[in-house]
Scaffold this motif. Structure first.
Motif, short mmCIF file in Angstrom:
data_model
loop_
_atom_site.label_atom_id
_atom_site.label_comp_id
_atom_site.label_asym_id
_atom_site.label_seq_id
_atom_site.Cartn_x
_atom_site.Cartn_y
_atom_site.Cartn_z
N ALA A 1 0.87 -1.18 0.00
CA ALA A 1 0.00 0.00 0.00
C ALA A 1 0.90 1.23 0.00
N ASP B 1 -3.94 2.64 -10.29
CA ASP B 1 -4.13 3.94 -9.64
C ASP B 1 -2.96 4.32 -8.74
N ASP B 2 -1.89 3.52 -8.75
CA ASP B 2 -0.67 3.74 -7.97
C ASP B 2 -0.93 3.80 -6.46
N SER B 3 -1.97 3.10 -6.00
CA SER B 3 -2.26 3.06 -4.57
C SER B 3 -1.48 1.94 -3.87
N TRP C 1 -0.57 -1.11 -8.84
CA TRP C 1 -1.97 -1.01 -9.26
C TRP C 1 -2.08 0.16 -10.23
N THR D 1 1.46 5.57 0.03
CA THR D 1 0.98 6.90 0.34
C THR D 1 1.81 7.86 -0.51
#
Length: 88
Positions: A7, A42-44, A40, A9
């Motif tokens: 994940a 969406d680059d999340s 991903w 940020t």
């Protein structure tokens, strides 16, 4: 097979560390220990598929400072048993 889900940020440290991390991923892929990896859309976060045992994965994660970089979190580590595909 081991699956690692990351994940992300927006911390700038993540982007600064990414090139060295990707270089290590390329080496692991060439050695046959990393099957696939990528962010991903969406680059999340990202998904990494390793062809190693859990103990070896722990070493890989420990040796790459990217996994401890601000902006990068290991969201999940799971063992995977594919039934189709090259790893089956």
């Amino acid at each position: 097979m081991m699956i690692v889900e990351l994940a992300f940020t927006p911390a700038p440290e993540r982007l600064a560390a990414r090139a060295a991390h990707r270089s290590l991923l390329l080496r692991l892929h060439q050695e046959g220990r990393l099957v696939a990896a990528g962010p991903w859309a969406d680059d999340s976060g990202a998904l990494l598929v390793f062809d190693v045992e859990r103990a070896e994965l722990a070493e890989i994660l420990g040796d790459d400072p990217y996994y401890r970089t601000p902006g990068v979190g290991v969201a999940a580590v799971r063992e995977w048993s594919p039934i189709v595909g090259p790893a089956a």
